[in-house]
Design a protein around this motif. Structure first.
Motif, PDB file in Angstrom:
ATOM      1  N   VAL A  24      71.321  40.214-118.698  1.00 58.45           N
ATOM      2  CA  VAL A  24      71.753  39.082-117.885  1.00 58.45           C
ATOM      3  C   VAL A  24      70.962  37.852-118.269  1.00 58.45           C
ATOM      4  N   ASP A  25      71.652  36.730-118.419  1.00 62.28           N
ATOM      5  CA  ASP A  25      71.006  35.504-118.841  1.00 62.28           C
ATOM      6  C   ASP A  25      70.685  34.571-117.683  1.00 62.28           C
ATOM      7  N   ASP A  26      71.319  34.792-116.533  1.00 61.41           N
ATOM      8  CA  ASP A  26      71.163  33.851-115.427  1.00 61.41           C
ATOM      9  C   ASP A  26      71.105  34.623-114.113  1.00 61.41           C
ATOM     10  N   PHE A  74      75.352  38.355-110.542  1.00 61.20           N
ATOM     11  CA  PHE A  74      75.313  38.917-111.893  1.00 61.20           C
ATOM     12  C   PHE A  74      75.727  40.386-111.853  1.00 61.20           C
ATOM     13  N   ALA A  75      76.042  40.927-113.026  1.00 61.78           N
ATOM     14  CA  ALA A  75      76.626  42.257-113.132  1.00 61.78           C
ATOM     15  C   ALA A  75      75.591  43.313-113.456  1.00 61.78           C
ATOM     16  N   ALA A  76      75.884  44.537-113.026  1.00 63.31           N
ATOM     17  CA  ALA A  76      75.059  45.691-113.348  1.00 63.31           C
ATOM     18  C   ALA A  76      75.942  46.926-113.295  1.00 63.31           C
ATOM     19  N   ARG A  77      75.395  48.058-113.725  1.00 61.59           N
ATOM     20  CA  ARG A  77      76.059  49.348-113.554  1.00 61.59           C
ATOM     21  C   ARG A  77      75.204  50.194-112.641  1.00 61.59           C
ATOM     22  N   ALA A  78      75.835  51.012-111.816  1.00 64.67           N
ATOM     23  CA  ALA A  78      75.084  51.759-110.816  1.00 64.67           C
ATOM     24  C   ALA A  78      75.767  53.076-110.492  1.00 64.67           C
ATOM     25  N   VAL A  79      74.948  54.031-110.060  1.00 60.70           N
ATOM     26  CA  VAL A  79      75.453  55.298-109.538  1.00 60.70           C
ATOM     27  C   VAL A  79      75.712  55.103-108.046  1.00 60.70           C
ATOM     28  N   VAL A  80      76.957  55.279-107.633  1.00 60.21           N
ATOM     29  CA  VAL A  80      77.345  55.019-106.246  1.00 60.21           C
ATOM     30  C   VAL A  80      77.798  56.316-105.588  1.00 60.21           C
ATOM     31  N   TRP A  81      77.207  56.610-104.434  1.00 58.32           N
ATOM     32  CA  TRP A  81      77.646  57.733-103.596  1.00 58.32           C
ATOM     33  C   TRP A  81      78.638  57.190-102.590  1.00 58.32           C
ATOM     34  N   ALA A  82      79.862  57.721-102.618  1.00 59.82           N
ATOM     35  CA  ALA A  82      80.941  57.174-101.790  1.00 59.82           C
ATOM     36  C   ALA A  82      80.866  57.640-100.343  1.00 59.82           C
TER      37      ALA A  82
END
Length: 392
Positions: free
Chosen positions: A15-17, A22-30
């Motif tokens: 991420v530059d700013d 901003f974006a990320a990837r994550a493990v999500v428990w629904a």
């Protein structure tokens, strides 16, 4: 909502700013029965008193499995993970006014309880029992939500830190500065397993030089308790587990003896052969009623049983009260190793750098974010000690 400019690889977002979402990837428990997914998520910039952290590593802990297997009741959806290390990439307003505050570029270990520093328990030195920890509601209240799905659905973060993500925004109190010389894979485990286990021996049980110690259950926390007992100078450190591989690992990190647990009678006989009157300390690091009961029977008269392992919600263990009262023994509960993260984390990292805590020995495998489901399956099979997600 406009995302900040990103470059994406399968396991990393650069991420530059950090002044815009901003974006990320994550493990999500629904939620209960709904399992996990690995998702692209959107994070808000850090607000007042918060920091943004680029995650470097996150341990896969049995507490995460408790959530996935519906043993505990938690709000959902949540970004998973509570054991991680990273680098501070941005700070919100007000951060930096105090010498202890993290700054951009600092290597940090994230704490799953961030003591407020103001309540009576904090003032008394018991920050691990803080009445109002920052992020204690998994940051699910509207004013604390900083992570969302692409469609805007708010996501909480487990224990206020949600370490199974390429980036995270957390309370500044939860980001504890540590010496960057310790590799992040090892430093991440200081966030839970090491502090919980080593602290149980040093700061809850208060093991002293010459004591005899039994540790029941040799996962990441139990092996850490073995390290802590050895660091305290215990004369005998006896690991107990059903897996020979775990006993072999315990001998590598400080145990003097290993007992293969077949049934309670044989386990008790083996311990009694090593400790005539029973050990001074028994540390239970599994969280099963049966092993909790065994622990109270193994300890010597006047000794201490320390409970570390977490059971399913509502589980109970039986106690022969008559015998126990006459034994003069004690049972104590160890929450986060009775540690205050802001002082405990740097101390434990220093011990590791100096070679007194062989954390590297309990890292059974480094994995990618996409391998987390397989890591949970291995945990169900009791394979290895600690798998660690490496992001960079």
């Amino acid at each position: 909502m406009t995302l900040a400019q990103t470059r994406t690889t399968p396991d990393t977002h650069t991420v530059d700013d950090f002044t815009a979402p901003f974006a990320a990837r994550a493990v999500v428990w629904a939620g209960p029965g709904k399992g996990l997914s690995i998702e692209d998520v959107v994070l808000d910039p850090p607000g007042p008193g918060e920091v943004a952290v680029r995650m470097l590593a996150s341990g896969v802990c049995h507490s995460d499995l408790h959530i996935l297997d519906d043993d505990w009741e938690l709000p959902s959806p949540l970004v998973m993970g509570h054991e991680g290390a990273g680098v501070v990439v941005a700070v919100g307003s007000g951060v930096g006014r105090h010498p202890q505050d993290p700054r951009v570029g600092d290597h940090v270990v994230l704490a799953w309880t961030a003591p407020c520093g103001r309540c009576a328990r904090c003032a008394g030195g018991d920050g691990h029992l803080c009445a109002t920890p920052v992020g204690g509601d998994h940051r699910t209240s509207p004013d604390q939500v900083r992570v969302r799905r692409a469609d805007g659905t708010p996501l909480g973060i487990h224990c206020g830190i949600g370490t199974m993500a390429t980036y995270q925004v957390v309370a500044a109190e939860a980001a504890v500065r540590v010496d960057p010389r310790l590799p992040a894979t090892q430093a991440s485990l200081v966030g839970c397993a090491i502090t919980t286990g080593v602290g149980a021996a040093l700061w809850t049980a208060r093991v002293e030089a010459g004591d005899e110690v039994v540790v029941i259950g040799l996962g990441g926390v139990g092996l850490s308790a073995v390290m802590g007992a050895a660091l305290a100078g215990a004369s005998r450190v006896i690991g107990v587990d059903r897996e020979q591989s775990k006993l072999d690992l315990a001998l590598q990190v400080g145990a003097t003896h290993g007992v293969l647990a077949t049934d309670d009678a044989l386990t008790t006989a083996a311990v009694r052969e090593l400790c005539d009157d029973g050990p001074d300390h028994v540390i239970e690091a599994i969280g099963l009623p049966s092993t909790i009961e065994l622990a109270t029977r193994l300890v010597r008269p006047g000794g201490t049983t320390t409970l570390v392992g977490l059971t399913r919600t509502g589980a109970t263990a039986a106690l022969d009260t008559y015998r126990f009262v006459f034994s003069g023994s004690r049972i104590v509960a160890s929450n986060y190793g009775s540690a205050v993260p802001s002082t405990a984390f740097p101390r434990l990292v220093r011990h590791a750098i100096e070679g007194q805590l062989p954390i590297d020995a309990i890292v059974s495998q480094e994995i990618a974010l996409d391998d987390v489901e397989a890591a949970f399956d291995a945990m169900r099979r009791r394979e290895g000690a600690r798998q660690v997600i490496v992001f960079d």
